[in-house]
Enzyme design. Structure first.
Site, PDB file in Angstrom:
ATOM      1  N   ARG A  36      -1.286   6.608 -13.773  1.00 21.30           N
ATOM      2  CA  ARG A  36      -0.281   5.567 -13.626  1.00 21.30           C
ATOM      3  C   ARG A  36      -0.262   4.460 -14.922  1.00 21.30           C
ATOM      4  N   CYS A  43      -3.057   0.570  -4.043  1.00 28.34           N
ATOM      5  CA  CYS A  43      -3.261  -0.782  -3.576  1.00 28.34           C
ATOM      6  C   CYS A  43      -3.365  -1.770  -4.396  1.00 28.34           C
ATOM      7  N   SER A 146      -1.946   8.915  -2.145  1.00 20.63           N
ATOM      8  CA  SER A 146      -0.599   9.207  -1.259  1.00 20.63           C
ATOM      9  C   SER A 146       0.566   8.609  -1.775  1.00 20.63           C
ATOM     10  N   GLY A 183       6.144   0.588  11.297  1.00 20.60           N
ATOM     11  CA  GLY A 183       4.694   0.790  11.250  1.00 20.60           C
ATOM     12  C   GLY A 183       4.163  -0.704  10.320  1.00 20.60           C
ATOM     13  N   TYR A 184       2.973  -0.398   9.615  1.00 14.99           N
ATOM     14  CA  TYR A 184       2.377  -1.548   8.894  1.00 14.99           C
ATOM     15  C   TYR A 184       3.382  -2.084   7.981  1.00 14.99           C
ATOM     16  N   GLY A 186       6.694  -1.452   7.488  1.00 14.18           N
ATOM     17  CA  GLY A 186       7.928  -1.859   8.018  1.00 14.18           C
ATOM     18  C   GLY A 186       7.707  -3.423   8.380  1.00 14.18           C
ATOM     19  N   GLU A 204      13.088   2.135  15.153  1.00 13.37           N
ATOM     20  CA  GLU A 204      11.839   3.177  15.300  1.00 13.37           C
ATOM     21  C   GLU A 204      12.316   4.017  16.363  1.00 13.37           C
ATOM     22  N   HIS A 322      -9.879  -0.185   2.280  1.00 15.05           N
ATOM     23  CA  HIS A 322     -11.372  -0.141   2.559  1.00 15.05           C
ATOM     24  C   HIS A 322     -12.157   1.016   3.080  1.00 15.05           C
ATOM     25  N   HIS A 445     -17.407 -25.732  16.027  1.00 18.28           N
ATOM     26  CA  HIS A 445     -16.103 -26.173  16.500  1.00 18.28           C
ATOM     27  C   HIS A 445     -15.583 -27.282  15.650  1.00 18.28           C
TER      28      HIS A 445
HETATM   29  P1  FAD Z   1      -4.414   5.460  -4.186  1.00 18.86           P
HETATM   30  O1  FAD Z   1      -4.654   4.037  -4.232  1.00 18.86           O
HETATM   31  O2  FAD Z   1      -2.992   5.767  -4.016  1.00 18.86           O
HETATM   32  O3  FAD Z   1      -4.932   5.833  -5.635  1.00 18.86           O
HETATM   33  C1  FAD Z   1      -4.747   7.066  -6.122  1.00 18.86           C
HETATM   34  C2  FAD Z   1      -4.563   6.946  -7.557  1.00 18.86           C
HETATM   35  O4  FAD Z   1      -4.556   8.497  -8.073  1.00 18.86           O
HETATM   36  C3  FAD Z   1      -3.162   6.581  -8.006  1.00 18.86           C
HETATM   37  O5  FAD Z   1      -3.111   5.400  -8.910  1.00 18.86           O
HETATM   38  C4  FAD Z   1      -2.344   7.776  -8.688  1.00 18.86           C
HETATM   39  O6  FAD Z   1      -1.642   7.611  -9.918  1.00 18.86           O
HETATM   40  C5  FAD Z   1      -3.705   8.566  -9.227  1.00 18.86           C
HETATM   41  N1  FAD Z   1      -3.326  10.017  -9.401  1.00 18.86           N
HETATM   42  C6  FAD Z   1      -2.794  10.669  -8.387  1.00 18.86           C
HETATM   43  N2  FAD Z   1      -2.635  11.891  -8.732  1.00 18.86           N
HETATM   44  C7  FAD Z   1      -3.307  12.072 -10.166  1.00 18.86           C
HETATM   45  C8  FAD Z   1      -3.710  13.010 -11.058  1.00 18.86           C
HETATM   46  N3  FAD Z   1      -3.497  14.296 -10.763  1.00 18.86           N
HETATM   47  N4  FAD Z   1      -4.477  12.768 -12.196  1.00 18.86           N
HETATM   48  C9  FAD Z   1      -4.622  11.430 -12.528  1.00 18.86           C
HETATM   49  N5  FAD Z   1      -4.414  10.289 -11.357  1.00 18.86           N
HETATM   50  C10 FAD Z   1      -3.661  10.816 -10.213  1.00 18.86           C
HETATM   51  N6  FAD Z   1      -4.531  -0.681   2.794  1.00 18.86           N
HETATM   52  C11 FAD Z   1      -5.370  -1.612   3.113  1.00 18.86           C
HETATM   53  O7  FAD Z   1      -6.469  -1.358   3.561  1.00 18.86           O
HETATM   54  N7  FAD Z   1      -4.967  -3.011   3.218  1.00 18.86           N
HETATM   55  C12 FAD Z   1      -3.833  -3.397   3.119  1.00 18.86           C
HETATM   56  O8  FAD Z   1      -3.508  -4.488   3.082  1.00 18.86           O
HETATM   57  C13 FAD Z   1      -2.797  -2.455   2.534  1.00 18.86           C
HETATM   58  N8  FAD Z   1      -1.756  -2.657   2.202  1.00 18.86           N
HETATM   59  C14 FAD Z   1      -0.638  -1.775   1.481  1.00 18.86           C
HETATM   60  C15 FAD Z   1       0.623  -2.123   1.437  1.00 18.86           C
HETATM   61  C16 FAD Z   1       1.520  -1.285   0.973  1.00 18.86           C
HETATM   62  C17 FAD Z   1       2.954  -1.544   0.610  1.00 18.86           C
HETATM   63  C18 FAD Z   1       1.095   0.281   0.844  1.00 18.86           C
HETATM   64  C19 FAD Z   1       1.990   1.361   0.131  1.00 18.86           C
HETATM   65  C20 FAD Z   1      -0.069   0.561   1.145  1.00 18.86           C
HETATM   66  C21 FAD Z   1      -1.166  -0.272   1.704  1.00 18.86           C
HETATM   67  N9  FAD Z   1      -2.334  -0.056   2.000  1.00 18.86           N
HETATM   68  C22 FAD Z   1      -3.193  -1.131   2.443  1.00 18.86           C
HETATM   69  C23 FAD Z   1      -2.841   1.232   1.929  1.00 18.86           C
HETATM   70  C24 FAD Z   1      -3.883   1.537   0.630  1.00 18.86           C
HETATM   71  O9  FAD Z   1      -3.140   1.152  -0.492  1.00 18.86           O
HETATM   72  C25 FAD Z   1      -4.364   2.857   0.426  1.00 18.86           C
HETATM   73  O10 FAD Z   1      -4.928   3.215   1.770  1.00 18.86           O
HETATM   74  C26 FAD Z   1      -5.163   2.936  -0.644  1.00 18.86           C
HETATM   75  O11 FAD Z   1      -4.677   2.549  -1.831  1.00 18.86           O
HETATM   76  C27 FAD Z   1      -5.923   4.395  -0.746  1.00 18.86           C
HETATM   77  O12 FAD Z   1      -6.711   4.388  -1.863  1.00 18.86           O
HETATM   78  P2  FAD Z   1      -6.939   5.713  -2.654  1.00 18.86           P
HETATM   79  O13 FAD Z   1      -7.801   5.537  -3.754  1.00 18.86           O
HETATM   80  O14 FAD Z   1      -7.100   6.744  -1.712  1.00 18.86           O
HETATM   81  O15 FAD Z   1      -5.545   6.257  -3.285  1.00 18.86           O
HETATM   82  P1  NAI Z   2       2.966   3.802   9.596  1.00 16.96           P
HETATM   83  O1  NAI Z   2       2.562   5.290   9.624  1.00 16.96           O
HETATM   84  O2  NAI Z   2       2.286   2.723   9.646  1.00 16.96           O
HETATM   85  O3  NAI Z   2       4.363   3.802  10.423  1.00 16.96           O
HETATM   86  C1  NAI Z   2       5.519   4.575  10.391  1.00 16.96           C
HETATM   87  C2  NAI Z   2       6.192   4.115  11.793  1.00 16.96           C
HETATM   88  O4  NAI Z   2       7.498   5.068  11.427  1.00 16.96           O
HETATM   89  C3  NAI Z   2       5.802   4.715  12.923  1.00 16.96           C
HETATM   90  O5  NAI Z   2       5.777   3.653  13.968  1.00 16.96           O
HETATM   91  C4  NAI Z   2       6.492   6.145  13.197  1.00 16.96           C
HETATM   92  O6  NAI Z   2       6.638   6.053  14.868  1.00 16.96           O
HETATM   93  C5  NAI Z   2       7.772   5.603  12.484  1.00 16.96           C
HETATM   94  N1  NAI Z   2       8.709   6.494  12.335  1.00 16.96           N
HETATM   95  C6  NAI Z   2       8.348   7.794  11.640  1.00 16.96           C
HETATM   96  N2  NAI Z   2       9.299   8.570  11.347  1.00 16.96           N
HETATM   97  C7  NAI Z   2      10.529   8.078  11.914  1.00 16.96           C
HETATM   98  C8  NAI Z   2      12.071   8.079  11.964  1.00 16.96           C
HETATM   99  N3  NAI Z   2      12.488   9.297  11.368  1.00 16.96           N
HETATM  100  N4  NAI Z   2      12.819   7.032  12.539  1.00 16.96           N
HETATM  101  C9  NAI Z   2      12.155   6.068  13.036  1.00 16.96           C
HETATM  102  N5  NAI Z   2      10.803   5.780  12.849  1.00 16.96           N
HETATM  103  C10 NAI Z   2      10.018   6.630  12.384  1.00 16.96           C
HETATM  104  O7  NAI Z   2       3.509   4.156   8.136  1.00 16.96           O
HETATM  105  P2  NAI Z   2       3.981   2.972   7.074  1.00 16.96           P
HETATM  106  O8  NAI Z   2       4.386   2.002   7.517  1.00 16.96           O
HETATM  107  O9  NAI Z   2       4.934   3.717   6.162  1.00 16.96           O
HETATM  108  O10 NAI Z   2       2.570   2.896   6.101  1.00 16.96           O
HETATM  109  C11 NAI Z   2       1.929   3.904   5.733  1.00 16.96           C
HETATM  110  C12 NAI Z   2       0.305   3.657   5.580  1.00 16.96           C
HETATM  111  O11 NAI Z   2       0.139   2.646   4.739  1.00 16.96           O
HETATM  112  C13 NAI Z   2      -0.013   3.010   7.173  1.00 16.96           C
HETATM  113  O12 NAI Z   2      -0.470   3.579   8.057  1.00 16.96           O
HETATM  114  C14 NAI Z   2      -1.127   2.348   6.664  1.00 16.96           C
HETATM  115  O13 NAI Z   2      -2.385   3.180   6.574  1.00 16.96           O
HETATM  116  C15 NAI Z   2      -0.867   1.788   5.091  1.00 16.96           C
HETATM  117  N6  NAI Z   2      -0.931   0.303   5.017  1.00 16.96           N
HETATM  118  C16 NAI Z   2      -1.734  -0.385   5.636  1.00 16.96           C
HETATM  119  C17 NAI Z   2      -1.268  -1.658   5.524  1.00 16.96           C
HETATM  120  C18 NAI Z   2      -2.496  -2.717   6.084  1.00 16.96           C
HETATM  121  O14 NAI Z   2      -3.527  -2.266   6.170  1.00 16.96           O
HETATM  122  N7  NAI Z   2      -2.053  -3.883   6.194  1.00 16.96           N
HETATM  123  C19 NAI Z   2      -0.092  -2.442   5.063  1.00 16.96           C
HETATM  124  C20 NAI Z   2       0.867  -1.362   4.471  1.00 16.96           C
HETATM  125  C21 NAI Z   2       0.344  -0.128   4.373  1.00 16.96           C
END
Ligand code: FAD
Ligand code: NAI
Length: 466
Positions: A36, A43, A146, A183-184, A186, A204, A322, A445
């Site tokens: 990227r 993350c 992902s 979910g998270y 949304g 939902e 994490h 406290h």
């Molecule tokens: P990623 O972080 O997805 O990293 C994978 C990397 O691999 C990417 O940078 C991608 O560009 C790269 N890549 C892919 N294919 C290739 C390739 N072929 N060659 C080279 N590079 C490649 N999790 C939490 O624990 N707390 C949170 O508060 C939280 N908030 C989130 C908020 C949002 C909006 C989203 C979308 C996710 C959130 N998550 C949160 C989830 C968290 O971001 C992921 O679980 C975490 O980033 C997964 O880490 P990873 O290293 O497995 O993958």
């Molecule tokens: P999610 O899996 O948390 O929630 C998806 C929601 O969509 C569920 O409630 C499901 O029942 C619903 N759903 C699925 N298909 C549907 C449809 N067609 N119509 C209506 N509702 C539908 O997925 P989300 O929010 O996309 O997040 C993805 C992942 O990213 C999370 O599961 C979490 O692992 C990670 N994440 C973590 C955060 C944190 O740790 N604070 C913050 C943001 C994301």
């Protein structure tokens, strides 16, 4: 001659970059490939960090608007969204650059480009100018993460039809925002835009929000979000989404087959994420996927091909930063002959809304379905002096302990600072604590964490303040 490494990590997210640093610390000649252009993965770039920045800034905005109720007169509070977004981008840049610095410090070689398998020990790297290079490695760790899932026939344009990435970078506040999926993502992004002025509707298809969460906690969570003005359409399906210029029309279908049409300025599709397993040429080297297209691994993170491992969002388990980091460290240690290990029973989850929701271990529903005899202790923040003193008294702490051993097996909280407080419970559970151990530990406290102590006392029906 291709450059040779002892370990190469594909993907520079929290799983991949942490793994690469640990491998280098353990003395292996290590490289990390990231496509990227910046390190830190989903993350740091488009996930945890920008969302937490906007959650914090929007909460401050919302609080400031209500300061006069608390005796603080500051005049009219105005939103400068562009400045807010710049602030968010600054946090992202500092942190992603920070990972680059850590790579240099630990002597991890960083390749910018897309990595794919040429053979089981050769990786082709294609950079943004389509230039190719091949490297070889004794061990390869796939950590490609992902990406958001689209609804059938509905493509993200990141202006009207948004994934989380678009929802983190809007340049104006949508008057009406429809969110598909409670979910998270949304609920966090719904909170951000609702606080900044959007009318938010969450659609939902289940009858409860945040599937998998302890039911009592998720019911309370939904009540609180409704009070904040978020509208929920439960047990409702999206029938169609029409992308009209700068707006959308969303047809929804409830459980009684009643159709409703909702007009809006933007739709956020947050129905889950799918693993990045395409573009890696996995099939040609025989790496097997499961039914959800995640890479199949054994307990040591080994794929179906020797010397190739996978971690993070691309394998089974919660998609959390994490969790990915822990797996990154564990696999690096296993590769180096140490006994790396991840305790999947003790992985906290936090939703960073206001109040926060935090949980660890088993839900009450799980405990029941597993036939475990259990006790529950609960304590509401309304009876916690610090929470009352600062007007943040929504929510509760709920502790589930095994009936005979009193061992804590699940903790679920809603409340201010719950995301920080859950760490105390993670440590307690790692050490196999009983609820009595927690109840007998002195907590300062007045603090929110006294509610944990009181919930632990309540397991034995001896809470003092409720
Ligand atoms: P990623 O972080 O997805 O990293 C994978 C990397 O691999 C990417 O940078 C991608 O560009 C790269 N890549 C892919 N294919 C290739 C390739 N072929 N060659 C080279 N590079 C490649 N999790 C939490 O624990 N707390 C949170 O508060 C939280 N908030 C989130 C908020 C949002 C909006 C989203 C979308 C996710 C959130 N998550 C949160 C989830 C968290 O971001 C992921 O679980 C975490 O980033 C997964 O880490 P990873 O290293 O497995 O993958
Ligand atoms: P999610 O899996 O948390 O929630 C998806 C929601 O969509 C569920 O409630 C499901 O029942 C619903 N759903 C699925 N298909 C549907 C449809 N067609 N119509 C209506 N509702 C539908 O997925 P989300 O929010 O996309 O997040 C993805 C992942 O990213 C999370 O599961 C979490 O692992 C990670 N994440 C973590 C955060 C944190 O740790 N604070 C913050 C943001 C994301």
């Amino acid at each position: 001659m291709s450059e040779k490494f002892q370990a190469v990590v594909i993907g520079g997210g929290p799983g991949g970059y942490v793994c690469a640093i640990r491998l280098a610390q353990l003395g292996l000649k290590t490289a990390c490939i990231e496509s990227r252009g910046t390190l830190g993965g989903t993350c740091l770039n488009v996930g945890c960090i920008p969302s937490k920045s906007l959650l914090n800034l929007s909460e401050n905005f919302h609080k400031a608007k209500n300061f006069s109720n608390l005796g603080i007169e500051i005049g009219e509070v105005k939103l400068n969204l562009q400045k807010m977004m710049k602030n968010k981008e600054k946090a992202v840049t500092i942190l992603t650059k920070g990972v680059e610095f850590l790579f240099k410090k630990n002597k991890v070689t960083y390749f910018k480009g897309i990595g794919s398998f040429k053979s089981s020990d050769e990786i082709l790297i294609t950079d943004q100018n389509k230039e190719e290079k091949t490297i070889t490695s004794e061990k390869i760790i796939i950590s490609t993460g992902s990406q958001p899932v689209e609804l059938p026939g509905v493509k993200f344009d990141e202006k009207v039809i948004l994934s989380s990435t678009g929802a983190l970078s809007l340049n104006s506040v949508p008057k009406k925002l429809i969110i598909v999926g409670a979910g998270y993502i949304g609920l966090e992004m719904g909170s951000v835009w609702s606080r900044l002025g959007s009318e938010v509707h969450v659609v939902e298809f289940l009858d409860h929000i945040t599937p998998g969460m302890d039911k009592e906690t998720s019911n309370e969570f939904m009540k609180i979000l409704k009070k904040q003005g978020i509208n929920f359409h439960m047990e409702t399906k999206v029938d169609s989404i029409k992308n009209i210029k700068n707006a959308a029309e969303v047809q929804i279908l409830d459980k009684n087959k009643k159709k409703t049409s909702l007009d809006c300025d933007a739709v956020l599709i947050s129905v889950g994420r799918k693993p990045n397993t395409e573009n890696l040429n996995l099939k040609s080297i025989g790496i097997l996927l499961d039914e959800k297209k995640r890479i199949k691994v054994n307990k040591n993170f080994e794929t179906s091909v020797k010397n190739i491992y996978a971690i993070g969002d691309v394998i089974q388990g919660p998609m959390l930063a994490h969790k990915a980091e822990e797996e990154g460290i564990a696999v690096a240690e296993l590769i180096s002959g140490q006994s790396g290990h991840v305790n999947y029973d003790v992985i906290p989850g936090v939703i960073y809304t206001s109040p926060e929701v935090a949980f660890i271990g088993k839900t009450e529903e799980q405990v029941k379905s597993e036939g475990i005899k259990y006790k529950v202790g609960k304590f509401p923040f309304i009876a916690n002096s610090r929470a009352k003193a600062i007007n943040e008294s929504e929510g509760f702490v709920k502790i589930i302990a095994e009936e005979n051993s009193d061992k804590v097996i699940g903790v679920h909280m809603i409340g201010s600072h719950a995301g920080e407080m859950i760490a105390e419970m993670a440590i307690a559970m790692e050490f196999g604590a009983s609820s009595e151990d927690i109840a007998r530990t002195c907590h300062a406290h007045p603090t929110f964490s006294e509610a944990i102590k009181e919930a632990a006392l309540s397991v034995d029906k001896r809470a003092i303040h409720s």
